[in-house]
Design a protein around this motif. Structure first.
Motif, PDB file in Angstrom:
ATOM      1  N   CYS A 196      -4.853  61.990 -63.621  1.00  8.43           N
ATOM      2  CA  CYS A 196      -5.528  61.600 -65.282  1.00  8.43           C
ATOM      3  C   CYS A 196      -6.780  61.094 -65.196  1.00  8.43           C
ATOM      4  O   CYS A 196      -7.041  60.105 -64.236  1.00  8.43           O
TER       5      CYS A 196
ATOM      6  N   ASN B 140      -7.956  59.167 -67.540  1.00  7.55           N
ATOM      7  CA  ASN B 140      -8.094  57.947 -68.205  1.00  7.55           C
ATOM      8  C   ASN B 140      -7.343  56.736 -67.442  1.00  7.55           C
ATOM      9  O   ASN B 140      -6.788  57.157 -66.631  1.00  7.55           O
ATOM     10  N   ARG B 141      -7.349  55.609 -68.040  1.00 10.28           N
ATOM     11  CA  ARG B 141      -6.686  54.367 -67.430  1.00 10.28           C
ATOM     12  C   ARG B 141      -6.493  53.679 -68.854  1.00 10.28           C
ATOM     13  O   ARG B 141      -6.972  52.381 -68.806  1.00 10.28           O
ATOM     14  N   CYS B 142      -5.528  54.064 -69.642  1.00 13.20           N
ATOM     15  CA  CYS B 142      -5.474  53.483 -70.903  1.00 13.20           C
ATOM     16  C   CYS B 142      -4.556  52.315 -70.935  1.00 13.20           C
ATOM     17  O   CYS B 142      -3.671  52.135 -69.954  1.00 13.20           O
TER      18      CYS B 142
ATOM     19  N   HIS C 147      -2.566  50.866 -72.636  1.00  9.39           N
ATOM     20  CA  HIS C 147      -1.106  51.104 -73.209  1.00  9.39           C
ATOM     21  C   HIS C 147      -0.383  52.155 -72.654  1.00  9.39           C
ATOM     22  O   HIS C 147       0.820  52.171 -72.764  1.00  9.39           O
ATOM     23  N   CYS C 148      -0.871  52.617 -71.282  1.00  6.53           N
ATOM     24  CA  CYS C 148      -0.294  53.482 -70.658  1.00  6.53           C
ATOM     25  C   CYS C 148       1.294  53.235 -70.198  1.00  6.53           C
ATOM     26  O   CYS C 148       1.392  52.252 -69.483  1.00  6.53           O
TER      27      CYS C 148
ATOM     28  N   LEU D 200       3.566  54.941 -68.613  1.00  5.68           N
ATOM     29  CA  LEU D 200       3.861  55.012 -67.294  1.00  5.68           C
ATOM     30  C   LEU D 200       3.320  54.064 -66.221  1.00  5.68           C
ATOM     31  O   LEU D 200       3.993  53.879 -65.183  1.00  5.68           O
TER      32      LEU D 200
ATOM     33  N   ARG E 294       0.997  63.134 -66.423  1.00  5.43           N
ATOM     34  CA  ARG E 294       0.120  62.103 -67.042  1.00  5.43           C
ATOM     35  C   ARG E 294      -0.670  63.202 -68.174  1.00  5.43           C
ATOM     36  O   ARG E 294      -0.328  63.547 -69.088  1.00  5.43           O
ATOM     37  N   GLU E 295      -2.048  63.291 -67.699  1.00  9.93           N
ATOM     38  CA  GLU E 295      -2.909  64.174 -68.604  1.00  9.93           C
ATOM     39  C   GLU E 295      -2.519  65.676 -68.310  1.00  9.93           C
ATOM     40  O   GLU E 295      -2.857  66.378 -67.323  1.00  9.93           O
TER      41      GLU E 295
END
Ligand code: SF4
Length: 341
Positions: A15, A17-19, A21-22, A24, A58-59
């Motif tokens: 992925c 991103n490194r959100c 709120h992730c 996972l 993920r993405e």
């Protein structure tokens, strides 16, 4: 032979991103070895009549050869086909001019895009400068190709006003009218997210129910199911039954890029690990799956929801939760503090 359909989602591509709120949890991107996809399906094929294979968890479409990858996912699936869902990579949308054509060819009617407020908040939460502008560019690109964007916003104490501003921006951009012109509605919704992975760490800034801006109330997902932590604490504190998540007839397995295997109930932390596809025999993994015999679930069976609530809940908190999210918060807090049997 298992009659239950199986879905396997493998973190083949990672992925961008490194959100914050992730749900996972953050994991490193790592290429898996060539042929890993076929090898994984081959392990389960003798035991399941239907297997839907996904090369992402993920993405979606983060791999450069996403067209071939989609064909491969379909070819590897057994007795059924993987679904597309209303998801896409906004990272790829703004970098690869052909990607939107691919989504159009698949006749995806709508794509969900996640925001955390305006530019400063969204860039910070996604973990990349430019993410907000990419989401706006992706919105325009989708509309030009007849695909409706759907905006979801993750609401915390600190980004309340920024999400109100985002709602205003959606009106300025006339997204409702432009989606209607495409024959559907524009959906904007906000919520607080689950209590897993990285989002669990946001507990200190979780939105208080009485702090949800009035402008956002009509857009709050499942508002009728939303409670304060104090209300849930009060109604659960004497419960003697445990909270034990279960596949309940919908078997979805996640495979991390180091071949660790997980149910899809919650985040991919060691206590939730079923085992490792490379180092554990498949028959033993199938036993653990069938009997739901993993450390986290053993621990969940050993403590009542009342005990979890009294130990880890805050009786005077007005933080907003749906019941399932609060159950998950309590159990994962317990596990994180060493509550493994
Ligand atoms: S929430 Fe989705 S896009 Fe964000 S880091 Fe997690 S998997 Fe990637």
């Amino acid at each position: 032979m298992n009659k239950l359909p199986l879905a396997i989602a493998v973190d083949l591509c990672g992925c961008p991103n490194r959100c914050l709120h992730c749900w996972l949890g953050h994991m490193p991107n790592r290429d898996m070895e060539p042929g890993a996809d076929e090898w994984i399906v081959g392990l389960f094929r003798p035991y399941f009549q239907q297997i839907a294979f996904y090369s992402w968890l993920r993405e979606p479409d983060f791999c450069p050869d996403y067209r071939a990858r989609w064909e491969r996912d379909k070819a590897l699936s057994v007795g059924c086909q993987p679904e597309r869902f209303e998801l896409a990579s906004f990272w790829r949308l703004v970098r690869d001019p052909d990607y939107v054509n691919f989504l159009e060819e698949l006749r995806i009617p709508c794509v969900q895009l996640s925001f955390f407020g305006m530019e400063a908040e969204t860039d910070r939460y996604v973990g990349r400068r430019g993410a907000f502008r990419e989401l706006l560019e992706a919105t325009e690109l989708l509309l030009r190709h007849g695909i409706r964007p759907r905006w979801q916003g993750f609401l915390n104490e600190e980004n309340r006003e920024a999400l109100v501003a985002l709602l205003g921006l959606s009106r300025e951009l006339e997204l409702s009218q432009r989606c209607e012109a495409l024959g559907g509605e524009f959906r904007f919704f906000v919520h607080a997210g689950s209590c897993e992975g990285e989002n669990r760490r946001l507990y200190p800034i979780r939105i208080r129910k009485d702090h949800i801006p009035a402008e956002l109330l009509p857009y709050f997902l499942n508002y009728d199911r939303l409670h304060t932590e104090a209300e849930l604490w009060e109604s659960w504190r004497e419960l003697s039954s445990p909270y034990v998540p279960s596949a309940r007839g919908q078997l979805v397995l996640y495979v991390a890029n180091n071949y660790d295997l997980f149910f899809n109930f919650t985040h991919m932390r060691p206590e939730w690990r079923i085992g490792n596809l490379k180092s554990d025999p498949i028959k033993e993994l199938l036993r653990r799956i069938t009997e739901e015999d993993i450390p986290a679930l053993r621990a969940a069976r050993g403590i009542s929801l009342g005990e979890l609530t009294r130990r880890w809940g805050a009786p005077d908190s007005t933080r907003a939760f749906e019941p399932e999210d609060y159950q998950s918060y309590l159990l994962n807090t317990h596990l994180e503090h060493g509550g493994i049997l």
